[in-house]
Enzyme design. Structure first.
Site, short mmCIF file in Angstrom:
data_model
loop_
_atom_site.label_atom_id
_atom_site.label_comp_id
_atom_site.label_asym_id
_atom_site.label_seq_id
_atom_site.Cartn_x
_atom_site.Cartn_y
_atom_site.Cartn_z
N ARG A 1 -0.91 104.33 -16.81
CA ARG A 1 -2.31 103.97 -16.57
C ARG A 1 -3.26 104.84 -17.38
NH1 ARG A 1 -2.65 104.28 -10.25
NH2 ARG A 1 -4.88 103.91 -10.68
N ARG B 1 8.25 105.70 -7.82
CA ARG B 1 7.30 105.68 -6.71
C ARG B 1 6.02 104.98 -7.16
NH1 ARG B 1 7.96 112.05 -4.89
NH2 ARG B 1 10.18 111.94 -4.35
N ASP C 1 2.43 103.35 -7.15
CA ASP C 1 1.25 103.69 -6.36
C ASP C 1 0.71 102.49 -5.60
OD1 ASP C 1 1.19 106.34 -7.26
OD2 ASP C 1 0.06 105.80 -9.06
N TYR D 1 7.65 99.44 -18.08
CA TYR D 1 6.46 98.99 -17.36
C TYR D 1 5.68 98.01 -18.23
CZ TYR D 1 6.97 102.85 -13.99
OH TYR D 1 7.42 103.71 -13.03
#
Length: 254
Positions: free
Chosen positions: A198, A50, A52, A110
């Site tokens: 992050r 999911r 952001d 990522y």
């Protein structure tokens, strides 16, 4: 009913994340609307992750079931003819019954991009964290190496995490410098808690700025604070780069 594994990529700048929202435009909403037209019936997709608002995906995998008869070889072309230009279907495959893009994912990767910009750059503002200060990449890599292996990442999750366990295994964690000077953080693991990448990037940037030592990363991993105490790195620098699955037989390979 057929089960389809669809791989897509998207520029997340104009979307309120991947997951469908009641009052916002999301990638899932657009995909389901266009798939309904192509398949001739309502379609609900499950995404591998999911992302952001503002986060991008080079490789997002979704799964769905359909009674539609369009061949998988034709599905990406048909979708791309009606999808907005910032979402592209890359490939479609017949999957085994019960395949779930999220639950069956065994490894996700990522990347996070940082650009040194003494003055704001309007052309990269949606695709990287722009920084005026130079970062010590050697120290950031020293910190990144401490994330390898299995750890409890509860101290690096933001409020709202839905993960059953904060214990995750990291297979890759390193910083690289591209030819134009862009810093790229690569991290791969078997799962991630909410905002984990992050939050890790924010902590490593503090190390790169000399505000913390690389050893601070190992110490923060041990603290298990329950949630991250600072704001995460900006969303626009993050990309879902790759999703992998354990080998299984596709229906068209039987």
């Amino acid at each position: 009913m057929r089960t389809i594994k669809l791989t897509v990529c998207y520029d997340g700048s104009n979307y309120f994340g991947f997951q469908r929202q009641a009052k916002e435009i999301t990638v899932q909403q657009i995909l389901e609307e266009k798939l309904a037209r192509v398949c001739g019936e309502p379609v609900t997709v499950t995404g591998s992750g999911r992302t952001d608002a503002g986060v991008h995906a080079r490789c997002q995998v979704v799964s769905f079931t359909t009674g539609g008869t369009i061949p998988t070889a034709n599905l990406p072309r048909a979708l791309n003819s009606i999808l907005p230009e910032d979402i592209r279907a890359l490939r479609a495959e017949e999957a085994r019954p019960g395949f779930n893009a999220r639950k069956d994912a065994s490894r996700k990767e990522y990347e996070y991009r940082i650009r040194y910009t003494p003055e704001p750059d309007p052309f990269s503002r949606n695709y990287a964290w722009q920084m005026k200060e130079r970062l010590d990449v050697e120290k950031m890599n020293e910190a990144a190496a401490k994330l390898m292996g299995t750890h409890d990442f509860s101290g690096f999750q933001s409020t709202g995490s839905t993960q059953v366990s904060p214990v995750k295994t990291i297979y890759r964690s390193c910083w690289e410098t591209e030819a134009d000077g862009t810093l790229v953080y690569h991290i791969a693991g078997n799962g991630f808690v909410y905002h984990m990448v992050r939050n890790l990037v924010w902590s490593m940037v503090q190390i790169g700025l000399g505000k913390k030592t690389p050893q601070a990363m190992a110490e923060e991993l041990k603290q298990k604070r329950g949630e991250f105490e600072n704001s995460p790195a900006p969303a626009q620098g993050l990309y879902l780069a790759k999703v992998e699955y354990e080998p299984f037989i596709y229906e068209n390979e039987k």
